[in-house]
Scaffold this motif. Structure first.
Motif, PDB file in Angstrom:
ATOM      1  N   LYS A  88       0.833  -1.205   0.000  1.00 29.03           N
ATOM      2  CA  LYS A  88       0.000   0.000   0.000  1.00 29.03           C
ATOM      3  C   LYS A  88       0.874   1.264   0.000  1.00 29.03           C
ATOM      4  CE  LYS A  88      -3.268   2.508   2.853  1.00 29.03           C
ATOM      5  NZ  LYS A  88      -3.954   2.533   4.114  1.00 29.03           N
TER       6      LYS A  88
ATOM      7  N   LEU B 264       1.131   3.880  -3.112  1.00 30.11           N
ATOM      8  CA  LEU B 264       0.749   5.285  -2.932  1.00 30.11           C
ATOM      9  C   LEU B 264       1.840   6.219  -3.464  1.00 30.11           C
ATOM     10  CD1 LEU B 264      -0.929   5.247   0.590  1.00 30.11           C
ATOM     11  CD2 LEU B 264      -2.006   5.941  -1.559  1.00 30.11           C
TER      12      LEU B 264
ATOM     13  N   LEU C 225       1.884   5.966  -7.276  1.00 31.27           N
ATOM     14  CA  LEU C 225       0.734   6.698  -7.817  1.00 31.27           C
ATOM     15  C   LEU C 225       1.017   8.191  -7.867  1.00 31.27           C
ATOM     16  CD1 LEU C 225      -2.221   6.696  -8.791  1.00 31.27           C
ATOM     17  CD2 LEU C 225      -2.902   6.879  -6.380  1.00 31.27           C
TER      18      LEU C 225
ATOM     19  N   PRO D 287      -6.054   8.618  -4.517  1.00 30.79           N
ATOM     20  CA  PRO D 287      -6.452   7.210  -4.463  1.00 30.79           C
ATOM     21  C   PRO D 287      -7.980   7.111  -4.393  1.00 30.79           C
ATOM     22  CG  PRO D 287      -4.745   7.681  -2.854  1.00 30.79           C
ATOM     23  CD  PRO D 287      -5.176   8.984  -3.424  1.00 30.79           C
TER      24      PRO D 287
ATOM     25  N   ASP E 172      -9.155   3.480  -0.123  1.00 30.03           N
ATOM     26  CA  ASP E 172      -8.029   3.026   0.696  1.00 30.03           C
ATOM     27  C   ASP E 172      -7.993   1.502   0.747  1.00 30.03           C
ATOM     28  OD1 ASP E 172      -5.790   3.621   2.147  1.00 30.03           O
ATOM     29  OD2 ASP E 172      -6.841   3.677   4.060  1.00 30.03           O
TER      30      ASP E 172
ATOM     31  N   LEU F  27      -6.330   0.452  -5.156  1.00 29.66           N
ATOM     32  CA  LEU F  27      -5.074   1.177  -5.353  1.00 29.66           C
ATOM     33  C   LEU F  27      -4.207   0.462  -6.383  1.00 29.66           C
ATOM     34  CD1 LEU F  27      -3.240   3.505  -4.490  1.00 29.66           C
ATOM     35  CD2 LEU F  27      -2.466   2.082  -2.597  1.00 29.66           C
TER      36      LEU F  27
ATOM     37  N   GLN G 140      -5.573   1.081  -9.843  1.00 29.22           N
ATOM     38  CA  GLN G 140      -5.337   2.460 -10.268  1.00 29.22           C
ATOM     39  C   GLN G 140      -3.898   2.624 -10.750  1.00 29.22           C
ATOM     40  OE1 GLN G 140      -6.381   5.264  -7.201  1.00 29.22           O
ATOM     41  NE2 GLN G 140      -6.362   6.994  -8.598  1.00 29.22           N
TER      42      GLN G 140
END
Length: 152
Positions: free
Chosen positions: A29, A33, A36, A45, A48, A53, A56
């Motif tokens: 995660k 993040l 991203l 995002p 969560d 995620l 994406q």
């Protein structure tokens, strides 16, 4: 070595996106993040939830031929590694991921032929490397800083 390769002009020209990630707590995660945000600084995002995620990030990565460097990864669970792999697999052809770590257990997650195990430098080798970086081109190193003076 990874940083030097990352900044190489041939590498920069070969990939459409260069992403350097240093995450002290490398969960899938957290890494996703950061990736991203590097791919799209304005991206938010969607949820969560790791699956959301991952999807994406995957949709953004498949548009790019990228080099992703995960630098100095202290450790990672097999589940996080698997989640991360799922986000980057099926990306643009020629995309690469480089992970650096001093944790020898991370090699159990990767294919045997895709990792390089470098030995740690001895004190003398470390000193020679530092001296070479401080005094390039063979400039004389002051006697006070020579390896022999370190024994005293």
């Amino acid at each position: 070595m990874a940083a030097k390769m990352f900044r190489n002009s041939e590498v920069e020209n070969h990939f459409t996106k260069l992403i350097w990630v240093s995450v002290p707590n490398p969960t899938a995660k957290n890494i996703l993040l950061v990736v991203l945000r590097r791919l799209d600084s304005e991206a938010v995002p969607r949820k969560d939830i790791p699956f959301e995620l991952r999807e994406q990030v995957r949709s953004l990565l498949k548009k790019e031929k990228f080099l992703l460097v995960l630098d100095n990864v202290p450790g990672m669970s097999k589940e996080d590694y698997t989640e991360l792999r799922m986000a980057i697999e099926k990306s643009a052809k020629g995309s690469k991921v480089l992970m650096t770590s001093t944790n020898p257990e991370l090699v159990y997650f990767v294919k045997d032929e895709s990792h390089i195990n470098l030995k740690l430098l001895t004190h003398k080798e470390s000193w020679d490397l530092l001296r070479w970086r401080l005094f390039p081109g063979g400039a004389l190193c002051p006697a006070l800083l020579s390896w022999n003076s370190m024994d005293n």
